[in-house]
Design a protein around this motif. Structure first.
Motif, PDB file in Angstrom:
ATOM      1  N   GLY A   1       0.840  -1.192   0.000  1.00 28.10           N
ATOM      2  CA  GLY A   1       0.000   0.000   0.000  1.00 28.10           C
ATOM      3  C   GLY A   1       0.878   1.245   0.000  1.00 28.10           C
ATOM      4  O   GLY A   1       2.089   1.176  -0.215  1.00 28.10           O
ATOM      5  N   SER A   2       0.287   2.373   0.258  1.00 23.76           N
ATOM      6  CA  SER A   2       1.025   3.643   0.283  1.00 23.76           C
ATOM      7  C   SER A   2       2.065   3.626   1.394  1.00 23.76           C
ATOM      8  O   SER A   2       1.777   3.187   2.511  1.00 23.76           O
ATOM      9  CB  SER A   2       0.071   4.810   0.507  1.00 23.76           C
ATOM     10  N   PRO A   3       3.274   4.129   1.122  1.00 25.40           N
ATOM     11  CA  PRO A   3       4.310   4.155   2.151  1.00 25.40           C
ATOM     12  C   PRO A   3       3.919   5.058   3.321  1.00 25.40           C
ATOM     13  O   PRO A   3       3.268   6.078   3.133  1.00 25.40           O
ATOM     14  CB  PRO A   3       5.532   4.735   1.439  1.00 25.40           C
ATOM     15  N   GLY A   4       4.305   4.646   4.516  1.00 21.98           N
ATOM     16  CA  GLY A   4       4.105   5.464   5.699  1.00 21.98           C
ATOM     17  C   GLY A   4       2.734   5.343   6.326  1.00 21.98           C
ATOM     18  O   GLY A   4       2.412   6.097   7.228  1.00 21.98           O
ATOM     19  N   CYS A   5       1.906   4.434   5.854  1.00 26.74           N
ATOM     20  CA  CYS A   5       0.593   4.255   6.474  1.00 26.74           C
ATOM     21  C   CYS A   5       0.216   2.778   6.428  1.00 26.74           C
ATOM     22  O   CYS A   5       0.916   1.959   5.860  1.00 26.74           O
ATOM     23  CB  CYS A   5      -0.468   5.115   5.781  1.00 26.74           C
ATOM     24  N   HIS A   6      -0.883   2.474   7.034  1.00 27.49           N
ATOM     25  CA  HIS A   6      -1.341   1.094   7.088  1.00 27.49           C
ATOM     26  C   HIS A   6      -2.359   0.832   5.985  1.00 27.49           C
ATOM     27  O   HIS A   6      -3.439   0.301   6.230  1.00 27.49           O
ATOM     28  CB  HIS A   6      -1.946   0.787   8.455  1.00 27.49           C
ATOM     29  N   ALA A   7      -2.008   1.166   4.758  1.00 33.63           N
ATOM     30  CA  ALA A   7      -2.916   0.979   3.635  1.00 33.63           C
ATOM     31  C   ALA A   7      -2.998  -0.498   3.257  1.00 33.63           C
ATOM     32  O   ALA A   7      -2.072  -1.269   3.513  1.00 33.63           O
ATOM     33  CB  ALA A   7      -2.430   1.796   2.438  1.00 33.63           C
ATOM     34  N   GLU A   8      -4.105  -0.853   2.663  1.00 32.34           N
ATOM     35  CA  GLU A   8      -4.279  -2.231   2.227  1.00 32.34           C
ATOM     36  C   GLU A   8      -3.313  -2.549   1.097  1.00 32.34           C
ATOM     37  O   GLU A   8      -2.968  -1.691   0.295  1.00 32.34           O
ATOM     38  CB  GLU A   8      -5.701  -2.444   1.718  1.00 32.34           C
ATOM     39  N   GLN A   9      -2.900  -3.812   1.038  1.00 34.88           N
ATOM     40  CA  GLN A   9      -2.077  -4.270  -0.064  1.00 34.88           C
ATOM     41  C   GLN A   9      -2.984  -4.628  -1.233  1.00 34.88           C
ATOM     42  O   GLN A   9      -4.161  -4.917  -1.046  1.00 34.88           O
ATOM     43  CB  GLN A   9      -1.257  -5.485   0.356  1.00 34.88           C
ATOM     44  N   HIS A  10      -2.431  -4.598  -2.423  1.00 31.58           N
ATOM     45  CA  HIS A  10      -3.189  -4.928  -3.617  1.00 31.58           C
ATOM     46  C   HIS A  10      -2.649  -6.228  -4.194  1.00 31.58           C
ATOM     47  O   HIS A  10      -1.434  -6.421  -4.280  1.00 31.58           O
ATOM     48  CB  HIS A  10      -3.081  -3.809  -4.651  1.00 31.58           C
ATOM     49  N   CYS A  11      -3.549  -7.110  -4.587  1.00 29.34           N
ATOM     50  CA  CYS A  11      -3.165  -8.391  -5.166  1.00 29.34           C
ATOM     51  C   CYS A  11      -3.662  -8.462  -6.596  1.00 29.34           C
ATOM     52  O   CYS A  11      -4.795  -8.069  -6.882  1.00 29.34           O
ATOM     53  CB  CYS A  11      -3.745  -9.548  -4.366  1.00 29.34           C
ATOM     54  N   ILE A  12      -2.801  -8.949  -7.491  1.00 25.57           N
ATOM     55  CA  ILE A  12      -3.141  -9.070  -8.899  1.00 25.57           C
ATOM     56  C   ILE A  12      -2.731 -10.462  -9.363  1.00 25.57           C
ATOM     57  O   ILE A  12      -1.614 -10.913  -9.082  1.00 25.57           O
ATOM     58  CB  ILE A  12      -2.415  -8.001  -9.739  1.00 25.57           C
ATOM     59  N   VAL A  13      -3.627 -11.141 -10.075  1.00 31.09           N
ATOM     60  CA  VAL A  13      -3.313 -12.438 -10.661  1.00 31.09           C
ATOM     61  C   VAL A  13      -2.835 -12.199 -12.087  1.00 31.09           C
ATOM     62  O   VAL A  13      -3.480 -11.482 -12.858  1.00 31.09           O
ATOM     63  CB  VAL A  13      -4.541 -13.371 -10.656  1.00 31.09           C
ATOM     64  N   VAL A  14      -1.680 -12.776 -12.421  1.00 29.38           N
ATOM     65  CA  VAL A  14      -1.144 -12.684 -13.777  1.00 29.38           C
ATOM     66  C   VAL A  14      -1.078 -14.082 -14.370  1.00 29.38           C
ATOM     67  O   VAL A  14      -0.839 -15.060 -13.666  1.00 29.38           O
ATOM     68  CB  VAL A  14       0.242 -11.999 -13.803  1.00 29.38           C
ATOM     69  N   SER A  15      -1.311 -14.163 -15.682  1.00 29.22           N
ATOM     70  CA  SER A  15      -1.318 -15.444 -16.386  1.00 29.22           C
ATOM     71  C   SER A  15      -0.214 -15.481 -17.428  1.00 29.22           C
ATOM     72  O   SER A  15       0.158 -14.449 -17.995  1.00 29.22           O
ATOM     73  CB  SER A  15      -2.665 -15.659 -17.079  1.00 29.22           C
TER      74      SER A  15
END
Length: 101
Positions: free
Chosen positions: A14-28
């Motif tokens: 997530g955004s640096p310096g905060c507790h932002a959610e992580q983003h997940c992406i599936v790649v094929s």
């Protein structure tokens, strides 16, 4: 020699310096990248990644789109469905006793 995975789950911070959610992406798997490693893309074509057999990820420039930050984790996905965990149908803890009448 193991077969290369057809899909990977990439986790981006997530955004640096905060507790932002992580983003997940599936790649094929889409082909072979410029360095000769398997090339993977997400459904939109925004994320294009060359992933080595050791799981090292190199993001490739796909144009004017904003690319996510470097992934913090790459997890190969299997093509076999996961075995569901059976649900507990009873509790091992004693519950309240019914009132006596």
């Amino acid at each position: 020699m193991h077969a290369r995975p057809s899909r990977w789950l990439l986790t981006f911070p997530g955004s640096p310096g905060c507790h932002a959610e992580q983003h997940c992406i599936v790649v094929s798997l889409t082909g072979t990248g410029p360095a000769g490693h398997p090339l993977y893309s997400d459904a939109t074509g925004t994320v294009l990644a060359e992933i080595t057999t050791q799981g090292h990820v190199h993001l490739l420039d796909t144009g004017p789109q904003t690319l996510p930050r470097t992934p913090v984790h790459a997890q190969p996905l299997t093509d076999t469905p996961a075995i569901p965990t059976p649900l507990r149908t009873h509790s091992t803890r004693p519950g309240p006793r019914p009132a006596r009448t």
